[in-house]
Design an enzyme around this catalytic site. Structure first.
Site, PDB file in Angstrom:
ATOM      1  N   VAL A 185       1.200  -1.249  -0.094  1.00 23.59           N
ATOM      2  CA  VAL A 185      -0.010  -0.629   0.043  1.00 23.59           C
ATOM      3  C   VAL A 185       1.114   1.634   0.026  1.00 23.59           C
ATOM      4  CG1 VAL A 185      -1.635   1.712   1.089  1.00 23.59           C
ATOM      5  CG2 VAL A 185      -2.405  -1.300   1.649  1.00 23.59           C
ATOM      6  N   GLY A 189       0.726  11.802   1.930  1.00 22.53           N
ATOM      7  CA  GLY A 189       0.197  12.563   2.711  1.00 22.53           C
ATOM      8  C   GLY A 189       0.241  11.004   3.850  1.00 22.53           C
ATOM      9  N   GLY A 191       0.871  12.653   7.580  1.00 24.73           N
ATOM     10  CA  GLY A 191       0.700  13.013   8.690  1.00 24.73           C
ATOM     11  C   GLY A 191       0.880  13.012   9.706  1.00 24.73           C
ATOM     12  N   CYS A 379     -14.487  26.245   9.645  1.00 27.90           N
ATOM     13  CA  CYS A 379     -14.701  25.624   8.714  1.00 27.90           C
ATOM     14  C   CYS A 379     -16.092  24.971   9.401  1.00 27.90           C
ATOM     15  CB  CYS A 379     -13.610  24.315   8.676  1.00 27.90           C
ATOM     16  SG  CYS A 379     -12.313  25.150   7.920  1.00 27.90           S
TER      17      CYS A 379
END
Length: 427
Positions: A185, A189, A191, A379
């Site tokens: 996989v 990004g 994090g 947001c």
């Protein structure tokens, strides 16, 4: 003396302009408290209240949301309910949207000029990413749940904690891609490593994850070491465009917003190149309504200027266009999870407020905390009013091996166009 008079005239003119705009409110009520006086605009619910502490706020507010944020950081105004105030503004935004739409042809050269004045580069992209994600783990540790997942959670029932809801979201991503021990996989990004750790730990797959944030890379590496998963998780400090090899599955969770509208086609082309012929991809993305996409591309807002420099929200239509033109992937499933982001952001905001004193002691001063709180409320209101949405998109190649898709036969020309997999598009 002259400068003082000029300032006073500027305040009066600015106040008059804004009062004219406020008088055109068509939904809800705004109560403005200033100098012991109470002024009311609009009528009916919802109701929001603002207390003006400095008359200089009027000139600041003419700069749009950036002026709104700067004046709030400086304590020029306050409100008992930030979310209610921004929701009220959102419900009355149609007048502004229509004006911007009419002005768009005239403003397009300005947008092009801005783009040319700020040419994209890898160095600039790293700088923009660092401006947000390298603010310090001490901030995010006090805002996020223990998994340090900085994206929309999935609340399957009201009693779920934020941590449980984030784990439910990570499980959903793994389930949609049907991850197993045989899968290699790729995550674009990283994090702070929550997905990579969760997938390796619960599905026994190998995850290669990449980030261009220096601090996130170091933090994720340490988390992988502490978890004893070095044999199953590889953390890279590399731009996705430089990656080599082919993978069975690919995941990117709320990273595309940092790519920028000029590069989303390149992003999807890279994803397609990095997947094997039987590959599939799960994209979680914050999106903007198709009808507002062109307007937002060149706009300036406090989110773009103060929170996520260089960021840009895609729309469902723009994603579909890039996928069709630049890849051999097909959209197989879309799930709108917008409602879950409202609660996610509320819980983040509550944690920041609860930790205000501790954050202040370690260097996050009051103006920073006020802007950060406004960002989270801004947001939250945006998702609540569906000015922005959050979706999970499953993209798959023709020869994919996903059992769920084979059962539904989505590649068949005779398949039902009303298939629920394809019906839940965000508005």
């Amino acid at each position: 003396m002259v400068s003082h008079l000029d300032s006073e005239v500027s305040v009066r003119l600015s106040r008059a302009v804004l009062q004219k705009v406020l008088s055109r409110m068509h939904t809800g009520t705004l109560v403005v408290l200033r100098d012991g006086q109470r002024q009311t605009y609009g009528r009916g619910d919802p109701v929001a209240t603002v207390e003006v502490a400095s008359e200089q706020v009027w000139t600041k507010l003419l700069r749009g949301s950036t002026g709104l944020a700067d004046s709030y950081a400086e304590g020029m105004w306050d409100t008992p309910d930030l979310v209610a105030l921004i929701q009220l503004a959102a419900r009355n935004a149609t007048l502004g949207d229509e004006l911007r739409r009419r002005l768009a042809p005239m403003l397009r050269p300005l947008y092009v000029g801005r783009a040319l004045a700020r040419p994209p580069s890898r160095r600039r992209r790293r700088h923009d990413i660092a401006a947000h994600y390298d603010l310090g783990e001490q901030l995010f540790e006090r805002m996020l749940d223990p998994t340090l997942t900085y994206s929309c959670a999935l609340f399957e029932h009201d009693e779920m904690t934020l941590e449980e809801a984030q784990l439910a979201k990570l499980d959903l991503v793994c389930d949609k891609l049907e991850l197993s021990a045989s899968d290699r996989v790729l995550e674009i990004g990283t994090g702070w490593g929550s997905f990579a750790l969760h997938a390796a730990r619960t599905r026994d797959c190998h995850v290669t994850t990449t980030t261009i944030s220096r601090r996130q890379h170091a933090y994720a590496l340490e988390r992988v070491r502490r978890a004893g998963l070095e044999d199953r998780v590889t953390v890279l400090a590399a731009d996705y465009r430089d990656l080599k090899g082919r993978y069975d599955k690919l995941v990117s969770i709320e990273m595309i917003e940092a790519v920028g509208w000029r590069h989303t086609g390149d992003f999807f082309a890279a994803c397609s190149r990095l997947l094997k012929p039987h590959g599939a991809m799960l994209l979680q993305a914050i999106t903007i309504d198709d009808r507002r996409y062109e307007l937002e591309k060149g706009s300036r807002s406090f989110i773009k200027e103060r929170i996520f420099p260089g960021g840009s929200l895609p729309s469902i239509e723009s994603i579909a266009h890039d996928v069709a033109r630049r890849t051999d992937l097909q959209m197989a499933h879309l799930q709108d999870i917008t409602a879950h982001y409202v609660k996610t952001l509320r819980l983040w905001r509550e944690r920041v407020l609860a930790n205000a004193a501790a954050l202040g002691e370690i260097g996050y001063d009051e103006p920073f905390r006020r802007v950060w709180t406004l960002y989270l409320a801004y947001c939250e209101a945006g998702f609540a009013e569906r000015r922005i949405c959050d979706v999970q998109l499953l993209l798959a190649k023709q020869d994919n091996r996903l059992e769920s898709l084979r059962k539904r036969r989505p590649w068949s020309a005779s398949s039902d166009a009303r298939d629920p997999l394809l019906a839940g598009q965000a508005g």
